[in-house]
Design an enzyme around this catalytic site. Structure first.
Site, PDB file in Angstrom:
ATOM      1  CG  ASP A  28      47.969  36.323  39.502  1.00 17.72           C
ATOM      2  OD1 ASP A  28      48.959  36.697  38.847  1.00 17.72           O
ATOM      3  OD2 ASP A  28      47.335  37.079  40.253  1.00 17.72           O
ATOM      4  CG  ASP A  29      52.400  35.698  39.251  1.00 21.74           C
ATOM      5  OD1 ASP A  29      52.057  36.514  38.378  1.00 21.74           O
ATOM      6  OD2 ASP A  29      52.814  36.045  40.377  1.00 21.74           O
ATOM      7  CB  CYS A  68      48.981  41.799  37.905  1.00 23.60           C
ATOM      8  SG  CYS A  68      49.922  40.585  38.836  1.00 23.60           S
ATOM      9  NE  ARG A  72      45.539  39.748  36.445  1.00 25.63           N
ATOM     10  CZ  ARG A  72      45.015  38.579  36.819  1.00 25.63           C
ATOM     11  NH1 ARG A  72      43.712  38.389  36.749  1.00 25.63           N
ATOM     12  NH2 ARG A  72      45.793  37.613  37.261  1.00 25.63           N
ATOM     13  CE  LYS A 121      45.865  40.151  40.306  1.00 22.86           C
ATOM     14  NZ  LYS A 121      47.260  39.693  40.339  1.00 22.86           N
ATOM     15  CG  HIS A 123      45.518  43.792  39.781  1.00 26.72           C
ATOM     16  ND1 HIS A 123      46.640  43.045  39.994  1.00 26.72           N
ATOM     17  CD2 HIS A 123      45.744  44.993  40.402  1.00 26.72           C
ATOM     18  CE1 HIS A 123      47.520  43.738  40.704  1.00 26.72           C
ATOM     19  NE2 HIS A 123      46.982  44.929  40.966  1.00 26.72           N
ATOM     20  CB  SER A 146      48.188  41.079  43.735  1.00 26.50           C
ATOM     21  OG  SER A 146      48.401  41.236  42.352  1.00 26.50           O
ATOM     22  CG  HIS A 211      50.075  36.668  42.802  1.00 28.89           C
ATOM     23  ND1 HIS A 211      50.514  37.138  44.032  1.00 28.89           N
ATOM     24  CD2 HIS A 211      50.368  37.643  41.898  1.00 28.89           C
ATOM     25  CE1 HIS A 211      51.038  38.343  43.866  1.00 28.89           C
ATOM     26  NE2 HIS A 211      50.968  38.674  42.580  1.00 28.89           N
ATOM     27  CG  ASP A 263      48.669  37.225  35.408  1.00 33.46           C
ATOM     28  OD1 ASP A 263      49.378  36.210  35.554  1.00 33.46           O
ATOM     29  OD2 ASP A 263      48.542  38.096  36.294  1.00 33.46           O
ATOM     30  CG  ASN A 264      52.434  37.839  34.914  1.00 32.68           C
ATOM     31  OD1 ASN A 264      51.679  38.747  35.259  1.00 32.68           O
ATOM     32  ND2 ASN A 264      52.921  36.969  35.782  1.00 32.68           N
ATOM     33  CE  LYS A 284      54.262  39.494  38.634  1.00 35.19           C
ATOM     34  NZ  LYS A 284      53.387  39.135  39.785  1.00 35.19           N
TER      35      LYS A 284
END
Length: 438
Positions: A28-29, A68, A72, A121, A123, A146, A211, A263-264, A284
């Site tokens: 994540d991130d 997010c 996804r 996660k 989401h 998140s 994240h 994811d980003n 992001k």
């Protein structure tokens, strides 16, 4: 079709009588520059660096949107998130989530006899009808959204109820000890692999880290020169090492495709608690390269070339049709699947995409085709300063005019070529006018 015959038809993509296992690890991130092989500073990622040395790294790999839930949704369905009806980041008690009519990677794989699990996660909606076990996964353990959407949020603690930890479709705890999340997800992933070693499996491991709020277990705390972010990255790297070691120990390493991505891009407003996308621009929440171009490593010993870097454009939406090919599954034909089978990239082929459309929410903000990217006039936000200790800084609104960049020679998007290359501006404007084909 029998699995053995299918493998023969893949012309060497399989060598066993069963289709390959697939492990998809999503951080994540995670920023473009957050791995050792892409320039990380202050901490090491030896397991990920080894994974890159033993596999192929895609250096122009894109998420569908730099946020997010939208990202996804595209990963799971192979479709632009606008088609799925999921944009932004879904919050607690969302009325929106992944629809029953969507077909996920897990559903395709399960139909081919795969065991399926997700630890981490999700989401894509927290109501029972939206949870993973309703969308192709046999097992689920993790957070439904998140990890900052809880009563300890640094800016809006009153906005969120207690954070649920879910197993299957039941809440088993609230506000769990986040220092143990990476370890718990990893242990469950290892157990799943061990229990399903004799059959094909699809393991989805979408970590909560990195994240914010950043958390790390005692075994990795204080072990790097990059503070809490570096420690959390070291633990993510440890997790990857545990997965790879398990595959080797069980003798199924050469039967397993492992994909690692994000994811980003990094959430730059969190400063030293965020990663880096350098040399890419922004992060992001933007349609600059730093927001949507992410690390990607594909490893399958004996099947995917070792030590290669491929700069052909590829997308997270390509995972569904590529995994489907390897599993012998049929991609749905009753809807538009925007992803393409990118297995030929590992055999020296070219990108299957003539264009990629960069959206923020419903707004088309840019389009890439070949080496050129055209930004349409739009607004975006950038950090107002450098944040410390997990408290974000505010953002400053900015605007970009119609601009053309050669993102192969200039991935930092520093030199506007619109005046020098009017023919490319016209070509990409025509693609933007076409948009994503319905």
């Amino acid at each position: 079709m029998r699995f053995g015959l299918f493998c023969l038809l893949l012309a060497g993509a399989c060598a066993t009588s069963r289709p390959p296992n697939v492990v998809l690890i999503v951080i994540d991130d995670l920023g473009y520059a957050d791995l050792g092989v892409t320039g990380a500073k202050g901490y090491a990622t030896p397991h990920l660096d080894r994974m890159a040395a033993e596999g192929t790294r895609l250096s122009s790999f894109y998420v569908a949107q730099a946020v997010c839930s939208a990202s996804r949704a595209a990963i799971m369905t192979g479709r632009y998130p606008q088609r799925v009806g999921i944009l932004g980041a879904l919050g607690p008690n969302s009325k929106t989530g992944i629809a029953d009519s969507e077909v996920t990677i897990a559903e395709l794989m399960k139909a081919r006899g795969y065991a399926t699990a997700i630890y981490g996660k999700w989401h894509l909606g927290d109501a029972p009808k939206f949870l993973p076990t309703r969308h192709g996964f046999d097992e689920y353990y993790g957070l439904p959204y998140s990890n900052d959407m809880w009563p300890r949020h640094p800016q809006r603690p009153e906005a969120y109820p207690p954070l649920p930890l879910i197993e299957g479709d039941k809440v088993i705890a609230h506000d769990p000890d986040q220092t143990q999340l990476t370890t718990d997800y990893t242990r469950r992933a290892v157990s799943f692999i061990e229990r399903n070693r004799e059959r094909p499996f699809f393991l989805y491991l979408p970590h909560a880290m990195v994240h914010v709020p950043l958390h790390v277990s005692d075994k990795h705390r204080g072990k790097t020169q990059r503070g809490l972010f570096g420690d959390a990255m070291a633990e993510v790297d440890w997790s990857v090492g545990e997965v790879l070691a398990t595959l080797a120990r069980l003798g199924i390493d050469r039967e397993t495709l492992v994909v690692f991505t994000s994811d980003n891009g990094p959430w730059l407003t969190y400063g030293d608690h965020a990663g880096s996308a350098l040399p890419l621009r922004e992060g992001k929440g933007t349609t600059f390269e730093g927001g949507v171009r992410v690390p990607a490593i594909f490893r399958w010993p004996g099947r995917i070339p070792a030590g290669r870097v491929v700069d052909e454009m590829a997308l997270t939406m390509d995972l569904l049709p590529t995994f489907a090919r390897l599993a012998g599954a049929t991609v749905p034909t009753d809807r538009t699947i925007d992803g393409r089978d990118i297995w030929p990239l590992f055999e020296g082929g070219r990108t299957p995409h003539d264009a990629f459309f960069y959206h923020w929410g419903p707004e088309l903000q840019a389009v890439r085709s070949g080496r050129f990217k055209l930004h349409l006039p739009h607004k975006y936000s950038t950090p107002s300063g450098h944040a410390t200790e997990g408290r974000p800084v505010s953002t400053v609104p900015k605007e970009i005019a119609l601009s053309l960049y050669d993102v192969v020679a200039d991935p930092a998007e520093t030199t506007d070529l619109a005046a020098q290359r009017p023919e490319e501006v016209s070509r990409l404007k025509a693609l933007a006018d076409r948009g994503i084909e319905r």
